[in-house]
Design an enzyme around this catalytic site. Structure first.
Site, mmCIF file in Angstrom:
data_model
loop_
_atom_site.group_PDB
_atom_site.id
_atom_site.type_symbol
_atom_site.label_atom_id
_atom_site.label_comp_id
_atom_site.label_asym_id
_atom_site.label_seq_id
_atom_site.Cartn_x
_atom_site.Cartn_y
_atom_site.Cartn_z
ATOM 1 N N THR A 125 -1.161 -3.205 9.816
ATOM 2 C CA THR A 125 -1.624 -3.305 8.273
ATOM 3 C C THR A 125 -0.515 -4.143 7.945
ATOM 4 O OG1 THR A 125 -2.729 -1.247 8.406
ATOM 5 C CG2 THR A 125 -2.622 -2.679 6.656
ATOM 6 N N THR B 143 0.460 -1.209 0.189
ATOM 7 C CA THR B 143 -0.095 -0.140 0.041
ATOM 8 C C THR B 143 1.077 1.656 0.039
ATOM 9 O OG1 THR B 143 0.139 -0.346 2.099
ATOM 10 C CG2 THR B 143 -1.784 -1.106 0.840
#
Lengths: 402, 402
Positions: B188, B151
């Protein structure tokens, strides 16, 4: 209650002043402040709960056991924390010199410091500035004192208001400083309040504790708690009201309201002037299973770097809010949660109301706004005041030696 | 053990691949990944402890009760968290489609997602990409899979090493992603590990839990814990070693060492590639009164924005470290504390050794360094890996919708 923010006000029974001693830098900026009462005053103090306590905190706590004080001596530029026995010695020496010059007992002089931690504090420069500091004392000298305690603050913070206490008009004036290292149980947060109301020492302590709990203990800038925080409240009694000894005395509620208003106002100014802050946000948690849950949830959201950077970016990023709630330890069912941005509902039952996104984004761009979170798990609530996390915060703290 | 970071490696019994489905953006970037085993494999999983759990976490946890799996399906660009029943439905539908195409049971397909929270996940684009995803499967496809799960990561993260387990050479290859929202109990943070060792499911779980505890649970980037974290470990058994059922089996220690090395290596890469990070810092607390105190002290220092911005600024600001220790809740006497920067002592008995400041400042400018804190209160210790807090972190998180 007339509430106004002005640097020019007078509280009967007090004088204040400031001078440039070169503690901060030898550039002529004000860095020592003094507030003096005409006589011994009932005085209350609330101090940092950090295990590491600065020398002035140790000294003032000790001296406030009596419930009375006569003066507050403050400096910025050096926190006199992490300085061991020599630091305590410096604080004693500096307050003794000031006491002598004022003709009061050194036990009657409180001290507060803010600035770099760990640096030895030299009394010499402050001693040389003492005559100028004494000469500066004036009934309307609070504004100068407010400037002298600034560190990374961008504006001086003052408060003044009057109210009627048991048929007598009393005033309350105060100065504060904050900017960084702000979190409950205070902050690098100094706040000195003076009132001419007549109040018994024990009741004064209780009034201050409650006011601090409703104000300074509900703000956060970066989750850090300073070693130097303190709030002092002196009551000269010059207003001549019948002395207040408890909340049931006529005028008790009015006094409590006045002190709480002062603390709330200064707490708000401190958050709004948080290091690098561009906006103020109220994180209001309602419907929590317990008061502890409400507090944990509100602080976890208010301190999340991801929430605070989204606030800076003006992004109504409720996913980050939900994730912070989820790790807060508060008990709730994620599928029940509602989240509102100034009344614009963005989350209903744990799901995003995407059609409201542009309106929520508009709210997020406001200089001041509220994120309301309903956990639907009970009746408890808690509100925290926070600010955003900007590039400027990083710049200030990467470059500033605090 | 030969340890090398390469994107091109093969683990017997596995194939991996990736495709661009347009989940992230329709710009051709890889955003779906697949790892497939030749047959059902003992598989272990460790998941986020955030109360808010993403749909793929719920689904994979449920499916891993059997101790076996056949494939891991992942996507970036959408976390499929805060998406309620439709989110779970989407995860089921997408894994069912992949299972059908692979000719395996849908219960055998695990799923992991990372990206924006709260956005509904559409299966359509992923379905259309499925033929390309299946076609991309290759024994050396892990590098592409590592790219597809990125990401805000700036580099793909892979690990490969071999070791001898009970006289048989086995390999372990893995991919991971991190960048923001990193804190213990994962992040994450996605990490998929594949080994060709033969291991019983129960022991595999135990090995993974211990490895995660010694690695991913000791890193922090911003104190935020994601809703989507998971670490999977699949063991194909293709190496043909005698099956390992416990730590006392011959080869057990070698396997544990291999898995821990993989987790540590990927955890380190994740911190080094933390959002906006310019340096990696080990915060090592020793001499704590208890393991809990050591952990609290280490995490409080490692997560303090003031310490992290000082790290960015290259400032050996031990006052901020001492203040963070003081609010951590750990029990110690501030006048006993010693602090070292890579062996340069900056604090002795709670007081600054200012003569060492320039040497400590030099240490602080290193890309990787250790802050060692001796609380002198007991025998417990704990080390946390953290990174600095830069202007870039704020920019990334003010602009990126996560």
């Amino acid at each position: 209650m007339t509430d106004r923010a002005t640097e020019t006000f007078v509280v009967p029974g007090f004088r204040a002043g400031a001078a440039a001693a070169g503690v901060k830098k030898a550039d002529g900026r004000l860095d020592v402040a003094l507030i003096v009462a005409d006589g011994p005053c009932p005085t209350a103090g609330v101090f940092t709960r950090n295990l590491v306590q600065a020398a002035p905190v140790v000294l003032s706590r000790e001296r406030l056991r009596s419930g009375y004080a006569r003066a507050i001596l403050a400096n910025s530029g050096n926190a006199n924390a992490g300085t061991g026995a020599p630091g305590l010695e410096a604080a004693r020496a500096w307050t003794a010199l000031a006491a002598e010059a004022l003709g009061v007992g050194s036990e009657e002089v409180l001290m507060a410091s803010t600035g770099v931690i760990g640096l030895p504090l030299s009394v010499g420069p402050m001693e040389r500035a003492l005559p100028r500091l004494i000469a500066s004392l004036a009934p309307d000298g609070f504004g100068a004192a407010a400037r002298a305690i600034m560190t990374t603050d961008t504006v001086p913070k003052t408060f003044f208001a009057r109210t009627e206490v048991a048929g007598v008009e009393v005033g309350l004036g105060g100065i504060g400083k904050g900017a960084g290292m702000i979190r409950p149980d205070l902050a690098t947060m100094l706040c000195f309040l003076c009132t001419d109301a007549r109040v018994e020492p024990k009741y004064l302590s209780r009034v201050l504790s409650r006011a601090v709990d409703a104000s300074f203990n509900r703000i956060t800038i970066d989750g850090d708690t300073s070693t130097n925080d303190c709030v002092f409240l002196m009551a000269s009694g010059a207003a001549g009201n019948a002395p207040l000894a408890g909340p049931n005395d006529r005028g008790g509620p009015a006094l409590e309201e006045l002190v709480t208003a002062a603390c709330r106002d200064l707490a708000h100014r401190i958050v709004a002037d948080g290091e690098g802050a561009t906006k103020v946000c109220r994180v209001a948690v309602i419907g929590a299973a317990s008061a502890f849950d409400a507090q944990r949830a509100a602080f976890t959201v208010a301190e999340s770097p991801l929430v605070k950077t989204a606030l800076f970016g003006g992004d109504p990023n409720w996913g980050r809010i939900l994730a912070a709630l989820g790790r807060s330890g508060a008990r709730f069912d994620p599928e029940d949660v509602d989240i509102f941005f100034d009344g614009v509902q963005m989350v209903a039952g744990g799901l995003g109301l995407w059609s409201n996104e542009s309106r929520a984004a508009e709210v997020m761009r406001r200089p001041e706004m509220t994120i309301q979170i309903d956990l639907k798990a009970g009746q408890a609530s808690f509100t925290v005041l926070t600010c955003d996390f900007s590039r400027e915060y990083v710049s200030i703290n990467a470059d500033y030696r605090s």
